[in-house]
Design a protein around this motif. Structure first.
Motif, PDB file in Angstrom:
ATOM      1  N   ARG A 183      47.628 -45.900  58.999  1.00  0.00           N
ATOM      2  CA  ARG A 183      46.455 -46.341  58.233  1.00  0.00           C
ATOM      3  C   ARG A 183      45.236 -45.457  58.450  1.00  0.00           C
ATOM      4  N   TRP A 184      45.285 -44.560  59.412  1.00  0.00           N
ATOM      5  CA  TRP A 184      44.144 -43.684  59.674  1.00  0.00           C
ATOM      6  C   TRP A 184      44.148 -42.541  58.661  1.00  0.00           C
ATOM      7  N   GLN A 185      43.478 -42.772  57.544  1.00  0.00           N
ATOM      8  CA  GLN A 185      43.467 -41.764  56.483  1.00  0.00           C
ATOM      9  C   GLN A 185      42.804 -40.470  56.921  1.00  0.00           C
TER      10      GLN A 185
ATOM     11  N   PRO B  68      42.335 -40.915  49.463  1.00  0.00           N
ATOM     12  CA  PRO B  68      40.943 -41.364  49.590  1.00  0.00           C
ATOM     13  C   PRO B  68      40.218 -41.353  48.241  1.00  0.00           C
ATOM     14  N   VAL B  69      39.490 -42.424  47.968  1.00  0.00           N
ATOM     15  CA  VAL B  69      38.693 -42.556  46.744  1.00  0.00           C
ATOM     16  C   VAL B  69      37.246 -42.806  47.148  1.00  0.00           C
ATOM     17  N   LYS B  70      36.322 -42.086  46.526  1.00  0.00           N
ATOM     18  CA  LYS B  70      34.900 -42.216  46.875  1.00  0.00           C
ATOM     19  C   LYS B  70      34.204 -43.288  46.053  1.00  0.00           C
ATOM     20  N   GLN B  71      34.361 -43.255  44.725  1.00  0.00           N
ATOM     21  CA  GLN B  71      33.701 -44.240  43.874  1.00  0.00           C
ATOM     22  C   GLN B  71      34.688 -44.770  42.840  1.00  0.00           C
TER      23      GLN B  71
ATOM     24  N   THR C 211      43.710 -57.953  44.238  1.00  0.00           N
ATOM     25  CA  THR C 211      44.207 -57.126  45.334  1.00  0.00           C
ATOM     26  C   THR C 211      43.674 -55.700  45.234  1.00  0.00           C
ATOM     27  N   LEU C 212      43.614 -55.178  44.009  1.00  0.00           N
ATOM     28  CA  LEU C 212      43.125 -53.820  43.809  1.00  0.00           C
ATOM     29  C   LEU C 212      41.684 -53.680  44.292  1.00  0.00           C
TER      30      LEU C 212
ATOM     31  N   LEU D  91      37.463 -52.199  48.454  1.00  0.00           N
ATOM     32  CA  LEU D  91      36.384 -52.568  49.371  1.00  0.00           C
ATOM     33  C   LEU D  91      36.786 -52.334  50.829  1.00  0.00           C
ATOM     34  N   ALA D  92      38.040 -52.673  51.155  1.00  0.00           N
ATOM     35  CA  ALA D  92      38.506 -52.481  52.533  1.00  0.00           C
ATOM     36  C   ALA D  92      38.521 -51.013  52.924  1.00  0.00           C
ATOM     37  N   ASN D  93      38.745 -50.127  51.953  1.00  0.00           N
ATOM     38  CA  ASN D  93      38.783 -48.687  52.233  1.00  0.00           C
ATOM     39  C   ASN D  93      37.422 -48.027  52.086  1.00  0.00           C
TER      40      ASN D  93
END
Length: 872
Positions: free
Chosen positions: A464-466, A654-657, A672-673, A678-680
């Motif tokens: 989970r550590w991106q 990874p997604v920024k916005q 869920t999406l 939000l969790a990321n």
């Protein structure tokens, strides 16, 4: 390494010949006759005392291999004539025997049938099961059963996206050229075998593997039984896809996939047990030679396990005969034999990784040990093996999987010994003890399961550590060769740097004059010092070359000033990849998705690993193209065929916005999406008409729908009907204009045109000189046709307002909605607008450079530019 090792040289040259024949397929003069002529010429030349004959004979070996491969590949064709059977393809009858193990997953049964006629052609069969009773019946089908079935004959699907998975090619390498789709188990008639064959032997092995698998299900918790079956006997059907993904991200899939590690552990346990029981040396070696092939068969006989098994048998025989053996000779001899038997092994990732890592360990570990400043031999060997395996496997891993975890080295060094020294032997012992006394087997399995729980927790946490997950675009063959070359230079430089001047004999220099031995010692020290200095000089260069190679591989198009817009073929859905030319910012618009309908009572239809667009198609494509992060993820609306694949994107890239329409659809998948985003730490941004996103100097997005926030209450609304709320925007890139419309419909089109007109009038009458909120209508270079070409959008007024030069329709092949509608196609045709469709063209890729758009499509191989015709 090659000098005085003819097997090494011949195997490498033979492999090179295969590679040439595969890369340059279609060379007419390559055949088995070419191989025979080259072989005769090589033998004759070798017997002549002429200079340079070694190099010429080596070239002839390459020609021999190329001819052998070309002949083998040329004979891999279907005996069926597609034109002759086109009329009966819908009612094709196939009679033969089931040639492999039947896989039943939910409402689908899949297997291979070998025809009963003299052609013995193989067909991939897929049966759609219509009831729970049919599912139960399908589970009774076995390998070697005689079968008669009726279904639809079709050619396997080819890759529909650039660099996408090519199922047709995959099946061809298994000598399969046709698929047969059967609707209902009633169309399949089976009977037991009527004579003995090798398939009957494999049937017994299937039964034995199934029995072992059932034993593991009784011993281990449901969350672990699939993993244990995969690790111990190679049954991978029941492993949790999410768990497999976690192991894959850490580079630990070799623990799950049966490989040389498993053979080594199996042999070590077997030999240790027989020694403790007092077996003689001759007895336990012969027993092991018999047991290894059985183990290979029981664990599935993948190329990696075949390689390890053959090497083990050769090594055991050499030990039995007390003859000297050369590890490199052995592995390459095994490789040559396997390639002679099945040339297509060369394209198998399991074969490639297995042999590369084995050769790397044989060649590299002794040198690595010399460079390790560790006194303990056990720790030095363990660290050298882990590092060498990581370095050698890295190019092949990123070529096929496009990812590498910076924690992979540590994870392999710490976790592999636990799995190999405890979980694997402990699970095996528990399984066999359970057949004697179940309570004792369960007690042992409970201990193994507790250790597994801890190991799974560690793997899950690390995966989970991106921050430590890196994504690499698919490298070219030239880069891979260069990678191994610069690493060889680096190791050589380090070995030279390690030279010193103490190798001479100082005692030999005593006395007023130097003895002959002293002179030689002094010369030796001088040579060592010179070598060390050379190593010091080469080392910085080698380090810089390695770093440069890695930097280039990580981002090969860093300096390419070219915009890209890819309309990815995700079936019935939308997904558009955009990369800006100046800042190289990445924009992903929607992610496709599979629309599924679940009814109560149909739980039996659920598949353990269903096809999911994001995980199986979109994420692999983005990784292959080297997308390390997504700057802007635009969700035009929240229907399943637009967001279904984005869950996997958020989990793996990874997604920024995340930009969306300011509404939320009441749906578990949507919730869920957004929770995952939000969790990321993804920033959620509502966009409305009038908003502008300045990506860089050359790229700007002007949002034109939905309505501005001032027209609403400004909060997030619950909206079940999403098409009417689709995000619509006009993209300007280097002077080109692109109109992307989501699934907007006629009312939305009308509102956008009204807003533009009102804004134009306001701008003309306003006295404060405020700039217009919306761009004017007028010609656009590319229009993404709304709602997959549905008749509910793309009106005459819309087309007349924008006058596009090209139209792109993202639509699924053979979709059941009738998209695109003939009315829409007619409207586009009346205006002379060229139409590109993902159902007919596959992926549509467009590039922008100096204001010119160039187009290429996957299936029709057409290349066009803005305002012109297909280029020559």
């Amino acid at each position: 390494m090659i000098r005085n090792r003819p097997v090494v040289a011949i195997t490498l040259l033979w492999t090179f010949g295969y590679t040439i024949a595969y890369s340059l397929s279609g060379i007419s003069w390559l055949s088995l006759y070419t191989t025979l002529i080259a072989a005769i010429a090589a033998v004759a030349l070798w017997m002549l005392p002429i200079p340079g004959k070694t190099a010429v004979c080596g070239a002839l070996v390459v020609v021999m291999a190329a001819g052998y491969y070309a002949d083998y590949d040329g004979r891999n064709v279907s005996s069926l004539n597609p034109q002759a059977i086109s009329q009966e393809a819908e009612a094709f009858t196939l009679e033969g025997v089931i040639a492999d193990q039947v896989e039943v997953d939910g409402d689908k049964a899949a297997f291979t049938v070998q025809s009963a006629d003299s052609r013995r052609e193989r067909f991939a069969v897929s049966v759609k099961l219509l009831s729970r009773d049919e599912q139960a019946a399908a589970k009774t089908w076995q390998r070697a059963d005689r079968v008669i079935l009726q279904g639809t004959l079709q050619t396997p699907g080819e890759a529909r996206n650039f660099d996408g998975f090519d199922y047709r090619r995959y099946l061809r390498f298994q000598h399969i050229h046709w698929q047969v789709s059967v609707k209902g188990a009633a169309q399949v008639q089976t009977a037991s075998p009527d004579h003995w064959s090798w398939l009957q032997l494999l049937r017994w092995i299937d039964w034995f593997r199934s029995m072992l698998g059932d034993g593991m299900e009784r011993l281990f918790p449901a969350a672990q039984s699939g993993f244990m079956k995969a690790m111990l006997i190679g049954l991978t059907n029941d492993i949790d896809p999410e768990q497999f993904q976690q192991f894959s991200q850490l580079g630990l899939t070799h623990i799950i996939a049966i490989s040389g590690l498993h053979v080594a552990i199996f042999l070590a346990c077997l030999l240790w047990t027989m020694r403790k029981l007092g077996f003689t040396r001759e007895t336990y070696l012969i027993t092991a030679m018999i047991a290894v092939p059985l183990y290979v068969a029981v664990t599935g006989a993948a190329p990696s396990i075949i390689r390890a098994g053959l090497m083990a048998v050769i090594g055991l025989y050499a030990t039995y005969r007390q003859t000297l053996k050369d590890g490199l000779h052995t592995v390459l001899l095994v490789g040559l034999l396997m390639l002679l038997w099945e040339p297509y092994y060369l394209m198998n990732v399991s074969f490639q990784l297995s042999f590369l890592v084995t050769i790397g360990l044989i060649v590299g570990v002794p040198y690595a040990n010399k460079l390790m400043p560790i006194r303990s031999r056990a720790w030095r060997d363990a660290l050298s093996i882990t590092i060498v395996a990581q370095i050698v496997s890295f190019p092949v891993s990123i070529y096929y999987f496009n990812q590498f975890s910076l924690l992979s080295l540590a994870a392999n060094f710490v976790l592999v010994p636990v799995f190999s020294m405890f979980t694997m032997p402990g699970g095996t012992i528990a399984l066999f003890v359970s057949f004697v006394w179940m309570p004792a087997g369960k007690a042992l399995a409970w201990i193994v399961a507790q250790v597994n729980e801890w190991l799974f927790w560690v793997v899950s946490a690390l995966s989970r550590w991106q921050l430590f997950q890196t994504i690499w675009p698919t490298p070219g063959i030239v880069w891979i060769i260069g990678y191994y070359a610069v690493w060889s230079l680096l190791v050589y430089s380090l070995l030279l740097r390690g030279g010193n001047g103490d190798s001479g004999n100082s005692a030999a220099e005593s006395g007023p004059m130097l003895s002959a031995k002293g002179t030689q010692a002094k010369a030796g020290r001088l040579s060592a010092n010179l070598a060390a200095k050379a190593g010091y000089c080469r080392l910085p260069l080698a380090v810089c070359m390695v770093c440069g190679m890695l930097a280039y591989a990580y981002e090969p198009d860093r300096w390419v000033q070219e915009g890209q817009v890819h309309f990815i073929d995700v079936g019935q859905g939308d997904s558009i990849f955009i990369r800006s030319p100046r800042s190289r910012s990445v924009i992903l618009v929607d992610g496709g998705g599979t629309v599924s309908f679940h009814k109560p009572g149909n739980e039996w239809k659920q598949r353990s690993d269903p096809y999911e667009v994001g995980r199986k198609l979109l994420v692999p494509l983005l990784k292959q193209r080297g997308i390390h992060a997504i700057d802007y993820l635009i969700v035009t609306h929240q229907d399943a065929d637009h967001i279904g694949g984005l869950q996997a994107v958020l989990e793996q890239i990874p997604v920024k916005q995340l930009l969306f329409n300011g509404t939320i659809k009441p749906n578990p998948g949507v919730e869920t999406l957004f929770q995952t985003a939000l969790a990321n730490g993804v920033t959620l941004v509502k966009v409305y008409a009038g908003d502008i996103l300045q990506v860089d100097e050359d790229t700007r997005l002007r949002f034109m729908y939905p309505l501005p926030a001032s027209y609403t209450d400004g909060g997030i609304r619950v909206e079940k009907e999403q098409n009417t709320e689709s995000v619509v925007f006009l993209m300007e890139m280097q002077g080109t204009r692109w109109l992307l419309t989501g699934d907007m419909e006629k009312p939305s089109e009308t509102k956008v045109l009204e807003l533009i007109e009102k804004d134009r009038i306001r701008g003309e009458t306003a006295t404060d000189k405020t700039p217009p909120l919306f761009p004017g209508t007028g010609p656009v270079d590319v229009l993404k046709v709304a709602h997959h070409g549905s008749k509910t959008s793309t009106t005459d007024a819309w087309l007349d307002a924008w006058r596009p030069q090209y139209a792109v329709i993202s639509v699924g092949q053979y979709n059941t909605y009738g998209h695109p509608h003939p009315t829409v196609i007619a409207r586009l045709g009346e205006r002379g607008i060229p139409v590109l469709r993902t159902d007919a063209d596959g992926e549509v890729q467009m590039s922008v450079k100096d204001g010119v758009i160039r187009v290429r499509t996957k299936l029709r191989s057409q290349i066009m530019k803005t305002g012109g015709n297909p280029l020559d």
